[in-house]
Motif scaffolding. Structure first.
Motif, mmCIF file in Angstrom:
data_model
loop_
_atom_site.group_PDB
_atom_site.id
_atom_site.type_symbol
_atom_site.label_atom_id
_atom_site.label_comp_id
_atom_site.label_asym_id
_atom_site.label_seq_id
_atom_site.Cartn_x
_atom_site.Cartn_y
_atom_site.Cartn_z
ATOM 1 N N VAL B 811 0.838 -1.205 0.000
ATOM 2 C CA VAL B 811 0.000 0.000 0.000
ATOM 3 C C VAL B 811 0.871 1.253 0.000
ATOM 4 N N PRO B 812 0.292 2.395 -0.337
ATOM 5 C CA PRO B 812 1.072 3.637 -0.274
ATOM 6 C C PRO B 812 1.665 3.822 1.118
ATOM 7 N N PRO B 814 2.576 6.248 3.731
ATOM 8 C CA PRO B 814 2.378 7.668 4.036
ATOM 9 C C PRO B 814 3.559 8.256 4.796
ATOM 10 N N ALA B 820 6.501 5.755 -2.384
ATOM 11 C CA ALA B 820 6.998 4.515 -1.781
ATOM 12 C C ALA B 820 5.840 3.620 -1.354
ATOM 13 N N ARG B 821 6.131 2.320 -1.267
ATOM 14 C CA ARG B 821 5.098 1.384 -0.838
ATOM 15 C C ARG B 821 5.489 0.715 0.475
#
Lengths: 67, 1293
Positions: B811-812, B814, B820-821
């Motif tokens: 997922v992204p 944050p 970036a994941r």
């Protein structure tokens, strides 16, 4: 995972993921346009993300084939 | 004085009963003993004060009340007509630091119990501090007064006293019109109200139990030892909160409660939270304000905090408050019964707005200088908000139990409160769900721990290996029966890579490798990478169907194999098709895939994880830096190459120029053969999955002199296993690594230390970040459990041909760089305060039982420790836990074992015996394959067999409301819970006339077992009072603590409480403390007798023995005898004991000095010369009086006969040990020196001459203070480590 709505997001490597609809999209990601519940977002990704290679790899591979 | 006459009698409230039960359960603890001290300036006149107190007592029934718990059908309180004011006066004015003396006295006062049957249940104590200054302390059992009442009482008392001093006539002592008796009746009504019961039933139906996280080493349960931490709330902040309250049209209390709930949501990582809230049930009229009594109740309030603005949260909280108001008298104890949950609340919110003694303004006769209120409740943590008249503002004190929370953890929680309140004050319209700002301090820590640096400059693996081949061509590279040199290995890799290129393999292509473990396989995987491809491991043992699924799912066109027939549709290459080839000089970009490994998927369809070169290169380069390898090193390759742990075995040694020893196929499952292989090839480093390491530890001959390093990963690594490895292979490093296939093998690292109690998975490695996030992917505080997510260079590209699944798990990020994941592992973990990560299990394994979160792994771990259990698994079935056990244990015994160690809700309802536990293909427990649980057997009815069982059955029927309990019925199956168990213990005590600890009921939950347990108590040193059991639970070798001078052992109790739930502790008091018991006069006599007691209780060792002061000297002689009989004593603890001068010389020479020492700890204001002139009896009295007056009396009793006996024992002890010279003792012993002695490093108090193996260690404080707060927790931790070390040494020899 809480219920609620999601949006489909995509990064600079053209990798897909999902993110909570009511939260700001993290830096380096943009909204792909699709939103809905979790499963429909994932189903959407299943249909649109056809080449899973990161963009940088795709370009490097094209380069290498030309060489 | 005549005996007072009875004025009134009525039942106890539920809260009063609850408090008394708790006090009974923890007999020596300070729980519910409140000590309130005011420092006052002004004159003190004894008669005037007593008269004022007498008037106050006359007005208020509770000040003349006693309790009778057993004489009637239910516990009742008795109000007496005329009770003497309980005033004591102590003079501290002669001391240099009277304040210090006062706080020592307060500390002791907390532990001075009340006799519930003797009114009044409070004491008023005056300490003279200075000419014009005195302290007034009200010490009382909380069951008679709440905080409001104390304030009222003090105001009234001081008003009357001040008036008395000035001769102003006071209003007559007429009782207030409203009474506590009325309240008792109103509580009864609430309990009987069906609407109120229904309200609480609904409110609690599916409510979570909000429990704050405990760090490793901290317990849960009732509070034992509370202290408080003040959180500063400045005026401006409070004004902001008041403004928010006005805007929302709610009281300030509601705003504070909203903030409190938000903090709980932060700390638990769950937005749905419950807190206890202190309410009072005083009637709402002015007269009721004057009544003294205990009008409190605590009720649970549940709020879902995930709303978009603070304003909305405040409104929601207010609505919840309004809803419970009509039902607030319903006692918490009844709620626990309704909901079958105990405890129902872990955290308390208490808001007090007292009218405290404001009438005694400045300029009055009496002025309040300062006040100190000690009050210990049984809740682990409470947030107390008070309007403080002295500070003139709002105070927040976080009161917490030091056995459950660390000071640092509470300070951080205080910071969360401050930030939450600042946020509310600043902008009530803001979104309270955003946690970043609220967690600023945690975020800074996490970011610091995640600052792991950038990845090293990228060099593709084939290039690194090729450089090694060129640099050391003749060095041994791969062994599989014989050695290939680096040159030979390099040539074969080049040859096969060239063939692959010829077959059309291009950058990024997946190439299957289906070979048994051996040199061919190593060559093949290297060749695939050298050709620009990503290898796909295909285990030859797998069925064809699975292999062809993987080949087609991964799109592998080419397969390297020796079995071409198995891959009909593929281009097949033999591993040895070419012996050499050209250098390809291919440039492999970092994002190119390196390998594709299939892992089992939750839906049953395996998923292929595609890992890039950049990811695995980082992992391997990190390893080379963390664990430098040389050409002489030999690393064993034994992990099946379908598991990603094999990746570093296959590549890393060859990147570093070391030799790779390939275990023949099958050897990885044969522990003895593996050890033999390691020995034969001088292997220096090996990897083990913990369960395999466990099997290796069973191999009889473990000698592998070359071994330097063991690396573990793949499963949770138990600290006990690490300890076994450390003792089997002293000096060998053990490392715990953690990581999923989806993040290139490993992402965290912990280097295990000898003696560690828990093995964390460690800190993130280079170019890697760990985030612990809640379900919304928001950060949680340090110490709070959440999902372990991984960011950084090692994150895999995803699951081959599974875009949806990839998008779901990757997922992204944050918190990472743009775009970036993060990989969500599905693992539950938490940050430890030192920046390491603690693994807690799989999120899927986390279940809720009666609203409480349960980690199945935790229950399994405890169950696996039960005697007779080899392996255990637990899973939830229909809202309760079902246990599965391999071994030979009775379900009743297992339940009893667990009940002593785990909260009720974690004890499984059924225990099913299995021959073995089902496992997955990877050897991990497969919970889904566990069968249906065995039906919970309610034993067939068996009638009581004798009078005792008849009596017990009667008590059960009464307490449980069951008609005919059979002697094999389980108390807990019939609806019993821990509070009812307390009631049961009290009722049995009453019916049988003997002490029955609650622990006995928990361990023996059927009538038949209870009868047995009671019979077992028969004749032994414990029942004879010769040995005092301080903690009986646990399987570790028992610790026996021997009395110091004077023979008493009370001071060891706190130490025993902190040594751990699994550590049995016993104390041995001296003979002669009870009437008619003869004192022992020689150390030999004592040692002989005490050793006898120890062996009577535990026929076989090992035993730990020790003691403070002369207790250490005696313990050494006890140990000498135990060892002579062939028993093991891993350590003798000599705590502040001296071999040179066991007892201070002057004490032996001068009996007056001895008595002063015995009774007052060495110092009184009396003149020693005067004392020595007195008759002995007179002298005793003088010293006792002086010591009492100064609050220094060292005995537990004020009874002169007992004091006399104590002095005799003290004298006998002193003379028995005082001039004793020990013989040489050749066992292990440790001398514990108090830090404040500032002893030189080689100090040995004369022991080394007699104890050649002496070790020394430091304990905090001076003299005995290591045994008390605030030091005792530290002392216990150190003590426990020494015991562990003793056991470890023992295992090694």
């Amino acid at each position: 995972m809480p219920s609620g709505d999601y949006k489909v997001v995509i990064n600079h490597e053209e990798q897909y993921s999902i993110w909570a609809l009511d939260r700001p999209t993290p830096a380096g990601w943009r909204d792909e346009g699709f939103s809905g519940d979790r499963n429909s977002c994932l189903a959407h990704i299943d249909t649109v993300w056809t080449d899973m290679r990161p963009r940088s790899l795709r370009e490097a591979m094209q380069e290498s084939e030309r060489a | 004085m005549t005996a007072p006459e009875l004025e009134d009698a009525y039942p106890l409230t539920a809260l009063q009963s609850g408090m008394l039960f708790h006090s009974a359960y923890q007999e020596d603890s300070a729980t519910y003993h409140d000590v309130f001290t005011l420092i006052l300036r002004g004159p003190y006149q004894s008669d005037t004060f007593r008269a004022a107190l007498r008037e106050v007592m006359a007005r208020h029934a509770v000040l003349r009340t006693s309790f009778d718990l057993t004489g009637f059908d239910e516990p009742i309180q008795l109000v007496w007509q005329d009770v003497e004011p309980p005033v004591q006066e102590l003079d501290l004015s002669g001391f240099e630091h009277p304040g210090q003396r006062l706080s020592i006295w307060r500390e002791q006062e907390k532990h001075r119990p009340f006799d519930w049957e003797a009114p009044p249940l409070f004491r008023a104590v005056i300490h003279h501090l200075d000419t014009d200054e005195f302290a007034l302390t009200l010490s009382f059992h909380h069951a008679i007064l709440d905080g409001w009442s104390v304030a009222t009482m003090v105001t009234e008392l001081l008003d009357r006293y001040a008036a008395g001093l000035q001769g102003v006539p006071q209003a007559p002592a007429v009782p207030p019109p409203s009474t506590f008796r009325d309240f008792v009746a109103r509580e009864k009504e609430a309990v009987a109200s069906p609407q109120t019961e229904q309200f609480w039933r609904d409110a609690l139906a599916d409510a979570p139990v909000t429990a704050l996280p405990r760090l490793p080493g901290y317990r849960t349960g009732d509070a034992e030892d509370t202290v408080s931490h003040a959180v500063p709330l400045d005026d401006q902040l409070v004004q902001g909160l008041e403004r928010a309250a006005r805007q929302a049209r709610v009281p300030l209390r509601t705003v504070l409660l909203a903030g409190h709930l938000r903090v709980l949501a932060l700390l638990t990582g769950d937005s749905d939270v419950v807190t206890g809230i202190v309410t009072h049930g005083r009637p709402e009229h002015e007269a009721a304000e004057q009544v003294l009594g205990l009008f409190l109740n605590s009720v649970p309030v549940r709020v879902r905090t995930d709303v978009p603005s603070w304003e909305e949260l405040i409104k929601r909280v207010f609505a919840a408050e309004v809803a419970f108001l009509p039902h607030r008298l319903y006692p918490l104890f009844e709620m626990q019964r309704l909901s079958q949950r105990s405890p129902l609340i872990d955290v308390l919110f208490d808001y007090r707005d007292f009218h405290v003694y404001q009438d005694l303004g400045p300029g009055g006769v009496i002025q309040v200088v300062e006040s100190e209120f000690f009050e210990q409740t049984n809740l682990p943590l409470s947030a107390n908000f008070t309007w403080s008249p002295q500070a003139g503002g709002l105070e927040l004190k976080l009161k917490y139990d030091i056995t459950q929370f660390s000071a640092d953890q509470v300070v951080r929680a205080g910071e969360h409160y401050r930030r939450v309140f600042a946020k509310i004050a600043e902008d009530p319209a803001a979104d309270p769900r955003e946690s970043e700002e609220l967690l600023a301090a945690d975020v800074a820590s996490v970011e610091g721990w995640n600052a792991t640096g950038a990845a090293r400059e990228f060099v593709a693996l084939p290039d690194v290996v090729a450089r090694r081949v060129a640099a050391s061509p003749d060095a041994p590279a791969v062994w599989d029966g014989s050695w290939l040199t680096y040159a030979e290995f390099g040539a074969r890799v080049r040859g096969l890579a060239a063939v692959l290129r010829e077959q059309g393999v291009r950058l990024g292509d997946v190439v299957g490798v289906c070979l048994p473990r051996g040199a061919d396989l190593i060559v093949a995987v290297h060749a695939v990478m050298a050709a620009g491809g990503a290898y796909l491991p295909l285990e030859p043992d797998y069925p064809d169907e699975r292999l062809s699924f993987m080949v087609s799912d991964a799109g592998a066109r080419v397969v390297i194999t020796g079995e071409p027939g198995r891959f009909p549709g593929s281009v097949v290459v033999a591993p040895s098709e070419s012996a050499d080839g050209p250098v390809l000089g291919l440039e492999i970009p970092p994002s190119a895939p390196a390998y594709l490994i299939y892992t089992s998927g939750s839906t049953g369809r395996p998923k292929g994880v595609l890992v890039s070169h950049a990811a695995i290169a980082n992992r391997l380069v990190w390893m080379g830096e963390a664990f430098p390898l040389g050409a002489g090193d030999r690393v064993v390759q034994k992990t099946p190459f379908t598991f990603d742990v094999s990746v570093w075995e296959l590549f890393w040694p060859l990147m570093e120029g070391a030799g790779l020893v390939v275990a023949p196929p099958g050897v990885h499952l044969d522990a003895a053969a593996l050890v033999e292989l390691m020995r034969a090839h001088s292997v220096s480093m090996a990897h083990f999955v913990p369960s395999m390491l466990d099997a290796v530890m069973e191999v009889p001959d473990l000698d592998v002199p070359s071994l330097r390093r063991v690396v573990c990963s793949g499963e949770a690594l138990p600290a006990s296993l690490v300890a076994r490895v450390h003792s089997a292979w002293p000096g060998v490093e053990v490392h715990n690594l953690y990581g999923p296939t989806e993040a290139a093998v490993d992402v965290t690292w912990h280097a295990c230390q000898v003696g560690e109690e828990r093995t964390p998975i460690g800190a993130p490695i280079r170019a890697t970040r760990i985030e612990i996030l809640d379900a919304d992917l928001r950060r949680v505080p340090v110490g709070t459990a959440g999902e372990l997510c991984i960011g950084g260079v090692q994150v895999a590209q995803g699951y081959a041909a599974r875009p949806g699944l990839t998008a779901e798990r990757f997922v992204p990020d944050p918190y990472g760089g743009p775009g970036a994941r993060l990989y969500r592992t599905g693992d539950l973990a938490r940050w430890l305060p030192d920046g390491e990560v603690d693994y807690l299990g799989r999120i899927d394994d986390q279940v809720k039982v009666r609203g409480m979160r349960v980690e199945l792994g935790e229950v399994e771990a405890v169950l696996a420790q039960a005697p007779g259990v080899q392996a255990a698994a637990v899973r939830p079935v229909g809202g309760v836990l079902a246990a599965y056990v391999v071994g030979t244990a009775e379900p009743e015994e297992l339940a009893g074992f667990l009940r002593q160690r785990l909260p009720d809700h974690m004890v499984p309802s059924s225990f099913t015996e299995l021959d073995r536990l089902p496992v997955t293909a990877n050897g991990k427990l497969d919970r889904k394959a566990l069968p249906d649980p065995a039906p919970v057997a309610r034993a067939p009815y068996e009638a009581p067999r004798d009078e005792l069982e008849e009596t017990l059955a009667g008590i059960w029927a009464e307490i449980l409301g069951v008609e005919r309990p059979g002697i094999r019925d389980d108390f807990f199956d019939l609806g019993g819970h821990s509070l009812l168990a307390l009631r049961l213990a009290l009722r049995m005590r009453q019916a049988l006339g003997r002490e029955i600890p609650v622990a006995t009921v928990l361990a023996a939950p059927t009538i038949a077992q209870l009868t047995e347990a009671l019979a077992d108590e028969g004749d032994n040193p414990v029942s004879r009072g010769r040995v005092v059991p301080l903690r009986t639970a646990g399987n570790r070798p028992p610790l026996f603590l021997i009395h110091a001078l004077g023979g008493q052992v009370f001071r060891y109790r706190p130490l025993a409480q902190h040594l751990g739930d699994d550590q049995p502790v016993y104390a041995i008091p001296a003979h002669g403390l009870t009437e008619g018991d003869a004192v022992q006069t020689t150390i030999d006599e004592m040692a002989e007798t005490y050793a006898g007691y120890i062996r009577e209780l535990f026929p076989d060792g090992p035993y730990f023995v020790g003691g403070f002061c002369i207790g250490g000297n005696i313990a050494l002689e006890v140990a000498r005898r135990l060892r002579k009989d062939g028993h093991d004593v891993p350590y003798v603890f000599l705590a502040w004991s001296s071999a040179q001068e066991p007892v201070v010389g002057s004490t032996l020479e001068d009996d007056t000095a001895l008595m002063v020492h015995a009774l007052a700890g060495g110092a009184t204001s009396l003149d020693p010369r005067e004392l020595s002139l007195m008759e002995p009896a007179e002298r005793l009295l003088a010293i006792v009086n002086a010591a009492t007056k100064e609050g220094q009396l060292r005995t537990e009793s004020t009874d002169l006969d007992q004091i006399q006996r104590y002095v005799e024992v003290f004298r006998a002890n002193a003379h028995a040990v005082g001039r004793y010279k020990h013989d040489t003792f050749d066992g292990p012993a440790i001398l514990l020196i108090p830090e404040e002695d500032n002893a030189p490093p080689d100090e040995d108090y004369g022991w080394r001459a007699f104890v050649p193996n002496l070790e020394t260690g430091l304990i905090p404080g001076a003299r005995f203070s290591a045994l008390y707060n605030p030091y005792v927790t530290r002392t216990a931790n150190a003590w426990r480590r020494w015991m562990d070390r003793g056991l470890e040494h023992r295992a090694r020899h």
